[in-house]
Motif scaffolding. Structure first.
Motif, PDB file in Angstrom:
ATOM      1  N   TYR A  53      74.019  -6.525  24.971  1.00  0.00           N
ATOM      2  CA  TYR A  53      72.747  -6.236  24.306  1.00  0.00           C
ATOM      3  C   TYR A  53      71.621  -6.068  25.321  1.00  0.00           C
ATOM      4  O   TYR A  53      71.740  -6.438  26.470  1.00  0.00           O
ATOM      5  N   GLU A  54      70.533  -5.484  24.854  1.00  0.00           N
ATOM      6  CA  GLU A  54      69.396  -5.103  25.703  1.00  0.00           C
ATOM      7  C   GLU A  54      69.828  -4.176  26.840  1.00  0.00           C
ATOM      8  O   GLU A  54      69.276  -4.198  27.937  1.00  0.00           O
ATOM      9  N   GLY A  55      70.835  -3.347  26.569  1.00  0.00           N
ATOM     10  CA  GLY A  55      71.302  -2.383  27.561  1.00  0.00           C
ATOM     11  C   GLY A  55      72.643  -2.764  28.149  1.00  0.00           C
ATOM     12  O   GLY A  55      72.783  -3.814  28.774  1.00  0.00           O
ATOM     13  N   THR A  56      73.642  -1.928  27.949  1.00  0.00           N
ATOM     14  CA  THR A  56      74.957  -2.151  28.544  1.00  0.00           C
ATOM     15  C   THR A  56      74.899  -1.944  30.051  1.00  0.00           C
ATOM     16  O   THR A  56      73.927  -1.431  30.601  1.00  0.00           O
ATOM     17  N   ASP A  57      75.975  -2.320  30.727  1.00  0.00           N
ATOM     18  CA  ASP A  57      76.053  -2.065  32.172  1.00  0.00           C
ATOM     19  C   ASP A  57      75.772  -0.600  32.467  1.00  0.00           C
ATOM     20  O   ASP A  57      75.051  -0.268  33.418  1.00  0.00           O
ATOM     21  N   GLU A  58      76.372   0.297  31.658  1.00  0.00           N
ATOM     22  CA  GLU A  58      76.248   1.719  31.930  1.00  0.00           C
ATOM     23  C   GLU A  58      74.802   2.205  31.804  1.00  0.00           C
ATOM     24  O   GLU A  58      74.333   3.037  32.598  1.00  0.00           O
ATOM     25  N   VAL A  59      74.083   1.690  30.803  1.00  0.00           N
ATOM     26  CA  VAL A  59      72.677   2.068  30.639  1.00  0.00           C
ATOM     27  C   VAL A  59      71.879   1.661  31.869  1.00  0.00           C
ATOM     28  O   VAL A  59      71.046   2.429  32.386  1.00  0.00           O
ATOM     29  N   HIS A  60      72.131   0.459  32.382  1.00  0.00           N
ATOM     30  CA  HIS A  60      71.379   0.008  33.547  1.00  0.00           C
ATOM     31  C   HIS A  60      71.811   0.744  34.817  1.00  0.00           C
ATOM     32  O   HIS A  60      70.981   1.033  35.688  1.00  0.00           O
ATOM     33  N   GLN A  61      73.090   1.063  34.931  1.00  0.00           N
ATOM     34  CA  GLN A  61      73.532   1.865  36.071  1.00  0.00           C
ATOM     35  C   GLN A  61      72.841   3.230  36.074  1.00  0.00           C
ATOM     36  O   GLN A  61      72.425   3.720  37.134  1.00  0.00           O
ATOM     37  N   LEU A  62      72.720   3.848  34.901  1.00  0.00           N
ATOM     38  CA  LEU A  62      72.079   5.161  34.828  1.00  0.00           C
ATOM     39  C   LEU A  62      70.575   5.077  35.046  1.00  0.00           C
ATOM     40  O   LEU A  62      69.962   6.013  35.573  1.00  0.00           O
ATOM     41  N   THR A  63      69.963   3.966  34.629  1.00  0.00           N
ATOM     42  CA  THR A  63      68.540   3.768  34.921  1.00  0.00           C
ATOM     43  C   THR A  63      68.316   3.671  36.430  1.00  0.00           C
ATOM     44  O   THR A  63      67.392   4.289  36.988  1.00  0.00           O
ATOM     45  N   ILE A  64      69.165   2.909  37.097  1.00  0.00           N
ATOM     46  CA  ILE A  64      69.073   2.788  38.557  1.00  0.00           C
ATOM     47  C   ILE A  64      69.406   4.137  39.211  1.00  0.00           C
ATOM     48  O   ILE A  64      68.730   4.572  40.148  1.00  0.00           O
ATOM     49  N   GLY A  65      70.435   4.795  38.695  1.00  0.00           N
ATOM     50  CA  GLY A  65      70.826   6.090  39.247  1.00  0.00           C
ATOM     51  C   GLY A  65      69.728   7.134  39.134  1.00  0.00           C
ATOM     52  O   GLY A  65      69.529   7.945  40.052  1.00  0.00           O
ATOM     53  N   ARG A  66      69.004   7.113  38.027  1.00  0.00           N
ATOM     54  CA  ARG A  66      67.886   8.049  37.846  1.00  0.00           C
ATOM     55  C   ARG A  66      66.806   7.809  38.888  1.00  0.00           C
ATOM     56  O   ARG A  66      66.225   8.758  39.434  1.00  0.00           O
ATOM     57  N   THR A  67      66.546   6.524  39.182  1.00  0.00           N
ATOM     58  CA  THR A  67      65.561   6.207  40.212  1.00  0.00           C
ATOM     59  C   THR A  67      66.036   6.658  41.587  1.00  0.00           C
ATOM     60  O   THR A  67      65.267   7.192  42.396  1.00  0.00           O
ATOM     61  N   LEU A  68      67.312   6.482  41.883  1.00  0.00           N
ATOM     62  CA  LEU A  68      67.837   6.828  43.199  1.00  0.00           C
ATOM     63  C   LEU A  68      67.899   8.337  43.421  1.00  0.00           C
ATOM     64  O   LEU A  68      67.649   8.815  44.530  1.00  0.00           O
ATOM     65  N   THR A  69      68.244   9.093  42.382  1.00  0.00           N
ATOM     66  CA  THR A  69      68.491  10.530  42.537  1.00  0.00           C
ATOM     67  C   THR A  69      67.398  11.423  41.983  1.00  0.00           C
ATOM     68  O   THR A  69      67.325  12.599  42.339  1.00  0.00           O
ATOM     69  N   GLY A  70      66.576  10.869  41.089  1.00  0.00           N
ATOM     70  CA  GLY A  70      65.599  11.702  40.408  1.00  0.00           C
ATOM     71  C   GLY A  70      66.187  12.526  39.294  1.00  0.00           C
ATOM     72  O   GLY A  70      65.501  13.369  38.707  1.00  0.00           O
ATOM     73  N   ILE A  71      67.445  12.284  38.940  1.00  0.00           N
ATOM     74  CA  ILE A  71      68.142  13.056  37.908  1.00  0.00           C
ATOM     75  C   ILE A  71      68.502  12.118  36.763  1.00  0.00           C
ATOM     76  O   ILE A  71      69.171  11.102  36.976  1.00  0.00           O
ATOM     77  N   GLY A  72      68.076  12.461  35.541  1.00  0.00           N
ATOM     78  CA  GLY A  72      68.471  11.685  34.376  1.00  0.00           C
ATOM     79  C   GLY A  72      69.850  12.098  33.926  1.00  0.00           C
ATOM     80  O   GLY A  72      70.097  13.270  33.656  1.00  0.00           O
ATOM     81  N   ALA A  73      70.776  11.139  33.832  1.00  0.00           N
ATOM     82  CA  ALA A  73      72.173  11.447  33.493  1.00  0.00           C
ATOM     83  C   ALA A  73      72.608  10.761  32.200  1.00  0.00           C
ATOM     84  O   ALA A  73      73.780  10.489  32.013  1.00  0.00           O
TER      85      ALA A  73
END
Length: 415
Positions: A390-410
């Motif tokens: 809850y409050e975001g699965t692992d995958e949601v948080h990985q993609l949030t971090i990934g968006r910050t690192l790459t500038g690409i929303g996935a």
């Protein structure tokens, strides 16, 4: 063999965190902050630990503790005014980890009440809404819930199907369903997020303050759970729920999904600290157990494999507290910068991973005894399966971090 002392080794330390404190964590916190944590620990030791095994087995949430939590000042404790304690983010975090050392369901109650329902009203509500609800909620005299997740829209709230239609007279009419809503069957008020008709005014998703005695509001408890058993999760059904125009959260900050996401980040922040309490309690349990249990003529704690596991667990817990402390001090403005979604996701993702692995390892080290409710680690592990989701699965948080690192929303699949 040396007999165990009357004080468990896990507590035989100058640090308020006990023997697990290898890196001087105690020195990071003021006397007032540690006193707050110890007050919460006292409530947990007195009211929760003697009863939690029975509550978990019988799937009971102890409503009798709610007024006690209100007296302790932990309901909405990080909010200012309206009867709230106005404590720092770090103090709230320390309270959260003490609560979750007792049980995740206890910390979840405080999180849903304070970080979700109360925060929504405090951040986005009118003065009338704040004065009507926040003092009673801070005292534990009124219970709130937060309705965002739906049966078909978990990690993707933008696709929610719940609607709010405004009629010519100004009233709003809500229809739809929400699922996995903590406290809904106990709540006096629900914060419901719904899609509004877009007439070019930018309304989109909006939040509504819904008294739960409003006709058409119904909450059904989800009973068949293998996790969070001493907690209440529900499905909400909204059938032509009619509300006055004033029921909508009016602030510009509540327009669209940024409104609920601000509240979710408050809840996620509490989890960063909370799960460390579950990890610490699991560690303490197995440290004391291995010091007191003899196999093959030696205490289990004297075996090299046991010490290697204890060492790895303690190091991971120390890193988790340091991460929580860094984010908390930044949130309080003590450290430079601002708390970003990626920062929150980093803490929630890694501390949940750490906590669930430690509780599983601790269960294994307890052997067969570890599957009983006499010991906490497997209960913590089962609960943490929910907390991790809850409050975001692992995958949601990985993609949030990934968006910050790459500038690409996935978040959406590519063709």
């Amino acid at each position: 063999m040396t007999s165990p002392t009357s004080t468990p080794r896990s507590q035989d330390s100058d640090s308020f965190l006990g023997a697990v404190d290898l890196t001087g964590l105690d020195g990071l916190f003021s006397a007032e902050e540690k006193q707050t944590a110890l007050k919460v620990r006292g409530l947990v030791d007195e009211l929760i630990r003697p009863n939690i095994a029975r509550w978990y087995e019988e799937a009971v949430f102890p409503t009798e503790i709610i007024p006690e939590l209100g007296k302790l000042g932990v309901l909405g404790m990080h909010l200012d005014g309206y009867g709230c304690a106005g404590r720092s983010a770090v103090e709230y975090g320390l309270a959260a980890q003490e609560l979750e050392a007792g049980d995740s369901g206890l910390r979840t109650f405080v999180s849903v009440q304070g970080s979700l329902a109360m925060s929504a009203i405090h951040k986005h509500g009118s003065e009338e809404q704040k004065n009507q609800w926040l003092p009673a909620m801070a005292a534990g005299e009124a219970i709130g819930c937060f309705g965002l997740t739906e049966p078909t829209a978990g990690s993707d709230p933008a696709s929610m199907l719940t609607t709010a239609r405004q009629e010519p007279g100004g009233d709003w009419v809500l229809n739809g369903s929400k699922r996995w809503i903590g406290l809904a069957s106990l709540a006096d008020v629900a914060i419901i997020w719904a899609q509004t008709e877009d007439h070019g005014n930018g309304r989109g998703v909006r939040g509504f303050v819904v008294p739960t005695d409003t006709p058409g509001f119904r909450a059904e408890v989800i009973n068949a759970k293998l996790s969070m058993r001493a907690s209440v999760q529900c499905e909400i059904h909204l059938e032509d729920v009619r509300l006055p125009e004033s029921a909508m959260l009016p602030a510009d900050s509540a327009v669209g999904l940024k409104g609920p996401f601000q509240c979710l980040n408050e809840a996620r922040y509490g989890i960063i600290w909370g799960v460390m309490g579950a990890a610490r309690d699991s560690f303490n349990t197995v440290l004391d157990y291995t010091l007191g249990r003899t196999q093959f003529g030696h205490r289990l704690a004297g075996f090299q494999l046991t010490q290697a596991k204890l060492a790895d667990m303690a190091v991971a817990i120390n890193k988790g507290y340091l991460l929580a402390h860094q984010i908390g001090r930044t949130k309080d403005g003590v450290l430079p910068g601002t708390v970003t979604p990626a920062m929150i996701s980093t803490g929630k993702l890694d501390n949940c991973r750490v906590a669930i692995e430690i509780s599983r390892e601790a269960r294994e080290m307890l052997g067969g005894n570890g599957i009983t409710l006499e010991h906490s680690p497997l209960r913590h592990a089962n609960n943490l399966e929910s907390v991790r989701t809850y409050e975001g699965t692992d995958e949601v948080h990985q993609l949030t971090i990934g968006r910050t690192l790459t500038g690409i929303g996935a978040f959406t699949p590519t063709a």
